[in-house]
Every structure is written in structure tokens, then in C-alpha cells.
Design a protein around this motif. Structure first.
Motif, short mmCIF file in Angstrom:
data_model
loop_
_atom_site.label_atom_id
_atom_site.label_comp_id
_atom_site.label_asym_id
_atom_site.label_seq_id
_atom_site.Cartn_x
_atom_site.Cartn_y
_atom_site.Cartn_z
N ASP A 54 -2.34 11.53 4.16
CA ASP A 54 -2.52 11.60 2.54
C ASP A 54 -2.21 10.60 2.71
O ASP A 54 -2.60 10.03 0.81
CB ASP A 54 -1.52 12.49 1.88
CG ASP A 54 -2.76 13.94 2.74
OD1 ASP A 54 -3.78 14.00 3.50
OD2 ASP A 54 -2.27 15.40 2.76
N ALA A 55 -1.11 9.54 1.84
CA ALA A 55 -0.39 8.67 1.77
C ALA A 55 -2.20 7.76 1.82
O ALA A 55 -1.75 6.85 1.42
CB ALA A 55 0.71 8.26 2.11
N VAL A 56 -2.35 7.74 3.31
CA VAL A 56 -3.68 6.63 3.46
C VAL A 56 -4.39 6.89 2.30
O VAL A 56 -5.73 6.17 1.73
CB VAL A 56 -4.35 6.66 4.63
CG1 VAL A 56 -4.83 5.63 4.94
CG2 VAL A 56 -3.10 5.64 6.09
N THR A 57 -5.20 7.27 1.96
CA THR A 57 -6.06 8.78 1.60
C THR A 57 -5.62 7.84 0.24
O THR A 57 -6.89 7.12 -0.42
CB THR A 57 -6.37 9.81 1.53
OG1 THR A 57 -6.57 10.27 2.90
CG2 THR A 57 -7.07 10.10 0.53
N GLY A 58 -4.71 7.86 -0.73
CA GLY A 58 -4.32 7.27 -1.21
C GLY A 58 -4.00 6.29 -1.95
O GLY A 58 -5.07 5.74 -2.63
N ALA A 61 -13.38 11.63 8.47
CA ALA A 61 -14.37 12.26 7.72
C ALA A 61 -12.54 12.80 7.13
O ALA A 61 -12.67 13.63 6.04
CB ALA A 61 -14.56 12.96 8.68
N TYR A 62 -11.44 12.40 7.59
CA TYR A 62 -10.24 12.66 6.69
C TYR A 62 -10.63 12.44 5.48
O TYR A 62 -10.43 13.61 4.46
CB TYR A 62 -8.83 12.76 8.15
CG TYR A 62 -7.79 13.45 6.99
CD1 TYR A 62 -7.62 14.37 7.23
CD2 TYR A 62 -6.73 12.76 5.63
CE1 TYR A 62 -5.86 15.46 6.99
CE2 TYR A 62 -6.19 13.31 5.49
CZ TYR A 62 -5.24 14.92 6.15
OH TYR A 62 -4.40 15.40 5.59
N LEU A 63 -10.43 11.24 5.56
CA LEU A 63 -10.24 10.48 4.10
C LEU A 63 -11.37 11.04 3.13
O LEU A 63 -11.13 11.15 2.03
CB LEU A 63 -10.62 9.62 3.70
CG LEU A 63 -9.27 7.78 3.99
CD1 LEU A 63 -8.34 8.89 5.69
CD2 LEU A 63 -8.87 6.45 3.94
N GLY A 75 -11.97 13.18 -1.44
CA GLY A 75 -12.07 13.02 -2.10
C GLY A 75 -12.91 10.86 -1.80
O GLY A 75 -13.20 10.78 -3.51
N VAL A 76 -12.79 10.62 -1.45
CA VAL A 76 -12.65 9.12 -0.52
C VAL A 76 -14.46 9.04 -1.03
O VAL A 76 -14.59 9.28 0.27
CB VAL A 76 -12.26 8.42 0.49
CG1 VAL A 76 -12.29 6.62 -0.05
CG2 VAL A 76 -10.43 8.73 -0.47
N SER A 77 -14.65 8.00 -1.58
CA SER A 77 -16.38 8.09 -1.06
C SER A 77 -16.88 7.97 0.06
O SER A 77 -15.64 6.79 0.60
CB SER A 77 -17.00 7.06 -2.54
OG SER A 77 -18.01 6.66 -2.22
N GLU A 136 -19.04 5.91 0.80
CA GLU A 136 -19.82 4.24 0.74
C GLU A 136 -18.42 3.19 0.54
O GLU A 136 -18.31 1.88 0.81
CB GLU A 136 -20.42 4.23 0.37
CG GLU A 136 -19.80 4.44 -1.62
CD GLU A 136 -20.59 3.57 -2.94
OE1 GLU A 136 -20.00 3.89 -4.23
OE2 GLU A 136 -21.68 4.19 -2.78
N ASN A 137 -16.97 3.72 0.77
CA ASN A 137 -16.10 2.83 0.69
C ASN A 137 -15.64 2.60 1.58
O ASN A 137 -14.65 2.24 2.34
CB ASN A 137 -15.11 3.58 -0.42
CG ASN A 137 -15.50 3.24 -1.71
OD1 ASN A 137 -16.53 2.40 -2.08
ND2 ASN A 137 -14.43 3.81 -2.77
N LEU A 138 -15.81 3.66 3.36
CA LEU A 138 -15.03 3.37 4.55
C LEU A 138 -16.23 3.21 5.30
O LEU A 138 -17.01 3.49 5.35
CB LEU A 138 -14.56 5.09 4.98
CG LEU A 138 -13.68 5.59 3.16
CD1 LEU A 138 -13.75 6.95 3.25
CD2 LEU A 138 -12.27 4.36 3.64
N LEU A 139 -15.31 2.15 6.11
CA LEU A 139 -16.09 2.03 7.67
C LEU A 139 -15.94 2.30 8.71
O LEU A 139 -14.30 1.64 9.02
CB LEU A 139 -16.12 0.78 7.80
CG LEU A 139 -17.20 -0.02 8.48
CD1 LEU A 139 -18.39 0.22 8.76
CD2 LEU A 139 -17.37 -1.66 8.38
N SER A 140 -15.69 3.07 9.71
CA SER A 140 -14.85 3.06 10.68
C SER A 140 -15.88 2.22 11.95
O SER A 140 -17.18 2.74 11.99
CB SER A 140 -15.15 4.71 10.92
OG SER A 140 -16.76 5.22 11.36
N ILE A 141 -14.92 1.68 12.76
CA ILE A 141 -15.59 0.93 13.84
C ILE A 141 -14.14 1.24 15.16
O ILE A 141 -13.00 1.99 14.31
CB ILE A 141 -14.71 -0.95 13.81
CG1 ILE A 141 -16.76 -0.52 12.82
CG2 ILE A 141 -15.11 -1.02 15.05
CD1 ILE A 141 -16.10 -2.55 12.52
#
Length: 282
Positions: A195-199, A237-239, A243-245, A247-252
Motif C-alpha cells: 500500500d505504501a509503494v502504491t501511494g 497487479a496489486y498496484l 488504482g495505479v494506471s 500504463e505507468n507500470l512495467l514488470s520485469i
């Protein structure tokens, strides 16, 4: 913070804009729609509240009224904390992120304060309907630091690549996302950390955030690569679910290709088995 009404802002008008822009252009500035106003030094801004940082205007809220509303919610909610027995607890609302802050006298007091703070936010007519992400940034006197402490600092500062990366790095320092053994299912104990990372990701929406999954050296290379990708995808997927978009996230998934230490010890395995967050300019 800069309050802007919709219109064209040019570099020559920046100083005036920082004092509060108005509908009419400043004396000597080209009228909107003119050839001069279309120069690279001019930018059209929608109505809203902005930060001017690194030569760019960053929208803090979709509207000035909404931004002022959030500040009012913050004051209205936090004013009741002392009466509830938590005079040391504070609240910071920025965008859709609410951090409960302060230093509790003990772990039980912290738990009670978090419950009361979350209930107060949910009961507030506007804040409760806004779907705010509530993050624990409360520390315990002589004990653990609040997992959202760096998020609270970010919420009070300018948003830049450097401040966003620092918030991720400090949040993850000494912590890690925990998964069930041998799979990509996130352990419930990691929810406060995520949740902190999501914020942080929510406040840093002008950037792309790379979520890097890493394993230790035990197991086959292909298996570790697949496992690390699945775990990075699970964090993403958690983020997104918070509510995080997308398009703002890349997972590797990096598998075991980037160890922090090369020793074959339990301590080395713990350090190498990790999730990292890297902020990337668009």
C-alpha cells in the motif's frame, strides 16, 4: 503550488503565474491563439492546481476546487484525533492518497489509532466517497518506523524523478515483498508495504515505474526467470488493483541474473530474493 485558470502561459509570464494566474494574459504577452502564443515557450494548462518543478508544470489535482476540498477534508478529519485519544496522530491527503502519521507511544496505541483514523476517513462524507488509499505512516516510540514514512515525506515535497526514486528506495530499505514459497502469490503480511509503494506510484504518475523481480540462485535458471516474472506481475497487479494506471507500470523478471551478493548462504539468498522499484522518465 500554482493555481491556474485555463489559458496559455508563456515563459515571460511565469513569475506572474506563480503569484496566481488570471484569465487575461499579462501586459505585453501575446493573446491566446496568436502565432506568438504557439511558440515552444508557451503551454496551455487546464484549470487546476500545479507544481512547477524541473521546468515543467505538474498537475496536483484535476481541479482547484478538488484540491482545496482535500485540504479541508484533511483538517476536518485530523481535528478529531485529539478528542479520540490520539493527539500525536496526523493526516496528510494528497491526490487520492491519505497517510496517517505520527509517533505512537506503543504498538497497541498504534493499532488503535490506525483503526480510528481509517474509520474517521471512511465516515467523512467527501473523503469516504473519494476512495482514498489509506497508508500507515505511524512509527512506534523506540520501535519500528511507519512503513509509509517516506510516502508522507514525498506528499509534502515536490514530485521529481529523484524524490520519487528516493521514496521507493527508502520505503523498501530493510523490507521486502513476501510471497508464498515457490509461487507468485503475495503473502497478506506484505499488504501494508505494498500500500505504501502504491501511494508512491500514485503520486509519481508522471513517470514509469519498473517493478523488478529477483530470485536467489537455487533452482534452474529458466524456473527462476519464470518465477521472478510471475512475482513482478503479481506486484504490478496489486498496484493496478489499488488504482495505479497500467500504463505507468512495467514488470520485469530478472531471475537470478542480478544478485546483490554471490555467496551461497541463507543470508545471501534472503538479500537476493527481492522486489525492486525503478523510476523512469517518459
Amino acid at each position: 503550488m500554482v493555481a491556474i485558470r485555463s489559458g496559455t502561459l508563456c515563459a515571460s509570464a511565469l513569475a506572474l503565474a506563480l503569484l496566481g494566474a488570471c484569465d487575461a494574459p499579462p501586459p505585453g504577452a501575446p493573446a491566446p491563439g496568436s502565432a506568438a502564443s504557439a511558440s515552444p515557450e508557451c503551454v496551455t494548462l487546464a484549470e487546476g492546481l500545479y507544481e512547477f518543478n524541473d521546468g515543467q508544470f505538474l498537475a496536483v489535482s484535476s481541479s482547484y476546487a478538488a484540491a482545496n476540498g482535500a485540504a479541508a477534508w484533511q483538517n476536518e478529519i485530523s481535528s478529531g484525533f485529539a478528542g479520540a485519544g490520539f493527539p500525536w496522530m496526523g493526516l496528510r491527503i494528497r491526490d487520492r492518497v491519505a497517510t496517517l502519521t505520527g509517533t505512537a507511544p506503543g504498538a497497541d496505541a498504534k493499532a488503535a489509532a490506525l483503526t480510528a483514523g481509517e474509520a474517521s476517513i471512511a465516515a467523512h462524507p467527501q473523503a469516504g466517497a473519494a476512495g482514498l488509499l489509506v497508508v500507515d505512516a505511524i512509527s512506534v516510540e523506540g520501535g519500528e518506523r511507519g512503513v509509509g514514512e517516506s510516502l508522507a515525506v514525498l506528499a509534502e515535497s515536490g514530485i521529481s524523478l529523484e524524490t520519487c526514486q528516493r521514496a521507493f528506495t527508502d520505503t523498501m530499505a530493510g523490507r521486502n515483498v513476501t510471497f508464498e514459497s515457490g509461487n507468485a502469490r503475495i503473502s497478506p503480511v506484505s499488504a501494508p508495504l505494498l500500500d505504501a509503494v502504491t501511494g508512491v506510484a500514485a503520486l509519481c504518475s508522471r513517470f514509469v515505474v519498473e517493478i523488478g523481480g529477483h530470485t536467489d540462485t537455487r533452482g534452474a535458471d529458466d524456473y527462476n526467470l519464470t518465477l521472478s516474472q510471475g512475482r513482478a506481475d503479481a506486484v504490478r497487479a496489486y498496484l493496478v488493483g489499488k488504482g495505479v494506471s497500467e500504463e505507468n507500470l512495467l514488470s520485469i523478471g530478472y531471475g537470478e541474473t542480478a544478485p546483490l551478493v554471490t555467496a551461497a548462504t541463507p543470508e545471501a539468498y534472503d538479500r537476493n530474493r527481492r522486489t525492486e522499484f525503478k523510476v523512469i522518465a517518459r
